[in-house]
Structure formats: structure tokens, C-alpha cells
Design a protein around this motif. Structure first.
Motif, PDB file in Angstrom:
ATOM      1  N   UNK A  55       1.046  -1.366   0.126  1.00  0.00           N
ATOM      2  CA  UNK A  55      -0.079   0.157   0.059  1.00  0.00           C
ATOM      3  C   UNK A  55       0.938   1.143  -0.118  1.00  0.00           C
ATOM      4  N   UNK A  56       0.789   2.092  -1.091  1.00  0.00           N
ATOM      5  CA  UNK A  56       1.474   3.279  -1.192  1.00  0.00           C
ATOM      6  C   UNK A  56       3.176   3.089  -1.201  1.00  0.00           C
ATOM      7  N   UNK A  57       3.543   1.971  -1.966  1.00  0.00           N
ATOM      8  CA  UNK A  57       4.982   1.530  -1.853  1.00  0.00           C
ATOM      9  C   UNK A  57       5.470   1.747  -3.207  1.00  0.00           C
ATOM     10  N   UNK A  58       4.684   1.147  -4.282  1.00  0.00           N
ATOM     11  CA  UNK A  58       5.276   1.223  -5.720  1.00  0.00           C
ATOM     12  C   UNK A  58       5.595   2.815  -6.179  1.00  0.00           C
ATOM     13  N   UNK A  59       4.685   3.464  -5.936  1.00  0.00           N
ATOM     14  CA  UNK A  59       4.784   5.056  -6.401  1.00  0.00           C
ATOM     15  C   UNK A  59       6.138   5.599  -5.969  1.00  0.00           C
ATOM     16  N   UNK A  60       6.779   5.090  -4.717  1.00  0.00           N
ATOM     17  CA  UNK A  60       8.005   5.666  -4.388  1.00  0.00           C
ATOM     18  C   UNK A  60       9.320   5.020  -4.526  1.00  0.00           C
ATOM     19  N   UNK A 106      -1.336   5.642  -5.248  1.00  0.00           N
ATOM     20  CA  UNK A 106      -2.213   6.813  -4.784  1.00  0.00           C
ATOM     21  C   UNK A 106      -1.856   7.948  -5.838  1.00  0.00           C
ATOM     22  N   UNK A 107      -1.192   7.383  -6.986  1.00  0.00           N
ATOM     23  CA  UNK A 107      -0.914   8.508  -7.799  1.00  0.00           C
ATOM     24  C   UNK A 107      -2.112   8.476  -9.278  1.00  0.00           C
ATOM     25  N   UNK A 108      -2.137   9.301 -10.062  1.00  0.00           N
ATOM     26  CA  UNK A 108      -2.998   9.412 -10.913  1.00  0.00           C
ATOM     27  C   UNK A 108      -2.683   8.470 -12.152  1.00  0.00           C
ATOM     28  N   UNK A 109      -3.291   8.033 -13.163  1.00  0.00           N
ATOM     29  CA  UNK A 109      -2.748   7.113 -14.109  1.00  0.00           C
ATOM     30  C   UNK A 109      -2.016   8.101 -14.935  1.00  0.00           C
ATOM     31  N   UNK A 110      -1.061   7.338 -15.684  1.00  0.00           N
ATOM     32  CA  UNK A 110      -0.298   8.136 -16.850  1.00  0.00           C
ATOM     33  C   UNK A 110      -0.507   7.338 -17.997  1.00  0.00           C
ATOM     34  N   UNK A 111      -0.222   7.853 -19.275  1.00  0.00           N
ATOM     35  CA  UNK A 111      -0.004   7.375 -20.519  1.00  0.00           C
ATOM     36  C   UNK A 111       1.083   6.362 -20.500  1.00  0.00           C
ATOM     37  N   UNK A 112       2.393   6.870 -19.765  1.00  0.00           N
ATOM     38  CA  UNK A 112       3.482   6.042 -19.964  1.00  0.00           C
ATOM     39  C   UNK A 112       4.092   6.151 -18.178  1.00  0.00           C
ATOM     40  N   UNK A 170      10.026  14.694  -7.334  1.00  0.00           N
ATOM     41  CA  UNK A 170      10.678  14.084  -6.280  1.00  0.00           C
ATOM     42  C   UNK A 170       9.983  14.730  -5.099  1.00  0.00           C
ATOM     43  N   UNK A 171       9.644  13.915  -4.061  1.00  0.00           N
ATOM     44  CA  UNK A 171       8.851  14.643  -2.832  1.00  0.00           C
ATOM     45  C   UNK A 171       9.622  13.959  -1.637  1.00  0.00           C
ATOM     46  N   UNK A 172      10.221  14.892  -0.773  1.00  0.00           N
ATOM     47  CA  UNK A 172      11.036  14.486   0.450  1.00  0.00           C
ATOM     48  C   UNK A 172      11.968  13.511   0.090  1.00  0.00           C
ATOM     49  N   UNK A 173      12.854  13.773  -0.990  1.00  0.00           N
ATOM     50  CA  UNK A 173      13.751  12.789  -1.529  1.00  0.00           C
ATOM     51  C   UNK A 173      13.370  11.708  -2.194  1.00  0.00           C
ATOM     52  N   UNK A 174      12.234  11.400  -2.454  1.00  0.00           N
ATOM     53  CA  UNK A 174      11.737  10.136  -2.968  1.00  0.00           C
ATOM     54  C   UNK A 174      11.053  10.483  -4.240  1.00  0.00           C
ATOM     55  N   UNK A 175      11.394   9.472  -5.157  1.00  0.00           N
ATOM     56  CA  UNK A 175      10.865   9.545  -6.471  1.00  0.00           C
ATOM     57  C   UNK A 175       9.185   9.357  -6.383  1.00  0.00           C
ATOM     58  N   UNK A 176       8.508  10.110  -7.197  1.00  0.00           N
ATOM     59  CA  UNK A 176       7.070   9.658  -7.294  1.00  0.00           C
ATOM     60  C   UNK A 176       6.509   9.322  -8.600  1.00  0.00           C
ATOM     61  N   UNK A 177       6.346   8.030  -8.743  1.00  0.00           N
ATOM     62  CA  UNK A 177       5.847   7.540 -10.109  1.00  0.00           C
ATOM     63  C   UNK A 177       4.604   7.592 -10.275  1.00  0.00           C
ATOM     64  N   UNK A 178       3.975   7.940 -11.531  1.00  0.00           N
ATOM     65  CA  UNK A 178       2.613   7.670 -11.997  1.00  0.00           C
ATOM     66  C   UNK A 178       2.883   6.448 -12.919  1.00  0.00           C
ATOM     67  N   UNK A 179       1.852   5.710 -12.919  1.00  0.00           N
ATOM     68  CA  UNK A 179       1.744   4.445 -13.713  1.00  0.00           C
ATOM     69  C   UNK A 179       0.626   4.316 -14.901  1.00  0.00           C
ATOM     70  N   UNK A 180       1.017   3.842 -15.875  1.00  0.00           N
ATOM     71  CA  UNK A 180       0.240   3.475 -17.008  1.00  0.00           C
ATOM     72  C   UNK A 180      -0.269   2.014 -16.378  1.00  0.00           C
ATOM     73  N   UNK A 181      -1.728   2.100 -16.227  1.00  0.00           N
ATOM     74  CA  UNK A 181      -2.097   0.841 -15.465  1.00  0.00           C
ATOM     75  C   UNK A 181      -1.816  -0.555 -16.000  1.00  0.00           C
ATOM     76  N   UNK A 182      -1.635  -0.658 -17.416  1.00  0.00           N
ATOM     77  CA  UNK A 182      -1.446  -1.789 -17.770  1.00  0.00           C
ATOM     78  C   UNK A 182       0.099  -2.482 -17.551  1.00  0.00           C
ATOM     79  N   UNK A 183       1.133  -1.629 -17.001  1.00  0.00           N
ATOM     80  CA  UNK A 183       2.275  -2.029 -16.736  1.00  0.00           C
ATOM     81  C   UNK A 183       2.225  -2.724 -15.570  1.00  0.00           C
TER      82      UNK A 183
END
Length: 177
Positions: free
Chosen positions: A92-97, A121-127, A133-146
């Protein structure tokens, strides 16, 4: 955790000020707890303070598996190489960071025996990619099919919840052998 001298195995420690006993909205905690409730063992990957464990039956063997020491009774582990299986696994809230999100998700899919839940917890992305980067951590948005591709045939359902931010819950189940 006895005898461990490291406080983190992640690229940097998760700062205490970023973690609260209830991280984010209660809604997804409740949904995930209901999904894994029948599992005798539940590993909460990136589980922080272990709040999910308060929603599970006392008979459940619950463990926090995290890359930063946050509670005394947890397993300090690199989630990309962690190798213990459990009946239920929660992310829960792990992959995005995590830059290594695919390796973490692949390991969890390989290791869960009955049920697994993934909450983003991040919005969908096309890619799929890091958008900031927030508080030193990357924040990923996902293409749901990935994500769906890594989850494979184990993915049985997914849903969106609009809480303090949009959250997507993926429910996985391993077919009985």
C-alpha cells in the motif's frame, strides 16, 4: 529486528515526520484488511507503523516488512530481494515511491500464496515514469497496464476510491492448486 545495526536498506531512510500511524485515508486500509482477513499469515510490505495489523484478527500472524526501521517488531528488508512467502501480501503506497517498483511487485507476486492487494495513490499516466521528487523520494505515475502485466492472471478485480487523493486497489488471488 534484534541485533540489526542498520536503520534502513532503502536508498535513504524514510523520515519519521513523513509517517503517521494512519498513513492516508482509512478506506483502503479497511478494504485491504477485508481482502486478506482469511489469510493465516499477512506480510505488509512497506507497512510503516503497522496500522494494517490493527484491522486484522488477533489470530493472524502479521508482519511489517519495510526498508526503513519504523517499529521494533518488523523485518528490515530490501523489497526487491526479500524471499519469505506469506498467505497474504499487501503493498500500500509503496510502488509509487520506488524506482525498482517492477522488481518489488514481481517479488510480491511470486511470493504470495493466497491473496494480495496493491494500493496506488497517484493518477494514471499514458507512460509509467517518475514525475517529481517529494521529500527525497521519486513519485511515479503508472500506466495501469504496466502494473496489470506484472500481476498477470492473478489480478481478479480492481477499483478506484476517491479519498484524500485518488487510490486504486488491485486485488490478486492465486488459484488453488
Amino acid at each position: 529486528m534484534k541485533g540489526c545495526t542498520l536503520s534502513y536498506v532503502t536508498a535513504q531512510p524514510w523520515v519519521t515526520g513523513l509517517q503517521h500511524p494512519l498513513y492516508g485515508a482509512l478506506d483502503t486500509y479497511e478494504r485491504v484488511a477485508a481482502w486478506v482477513r482469511a489469510c493465516p499469515t499477512v506480510d505488509d510490505w512497506g507497512g510503516g507503523t503497522g496500522y494494517l495489523g490493527t484491522l486484522l484478527p488477533a489470530t493472524t500472524r502479521y508482519r511489517v516488512i519495510d526498508g526503513t526501521v519504523q517499529v521494533s517488531e518488523q523485518v528490515l528488508a530490501d523489497l526487491t530481494t526479500f524471499g519469505d512467502s506469506a498467505d497474504g501480501i499487501v503493498l500500500r503506497h509503496v510502488l509509487e515511491l520506488n524506482t525498482n517498483w517492477r522488481a518489488i511487485l514481481s517479488a510480491a507476486v511470486r511470493l504470495f500464496r493466497r491473496r494480495m492487494a496493491v494500493v496506488t495513490f497517484t493518477p494514471d499516466a499514458f507512460e509509467t515514469g517518475a514525475v517529481k521528487v517529494k521529500s527525497g523520494w521519486p513519485v511515479f505515475h503508472f500506466a495501469p497496464d504496466d502494473l496489470r502485466t506484472v500481476m498477470g492472471a492473478h489480478l481478479v478485480h480492481e477499483e478506484w476510491l476517491y479519498t484524500t487523493h485518488p487510490e486504486r486497489v488491485f486485488y490478486l488471488e492465486r488459484a488453488a492448486a
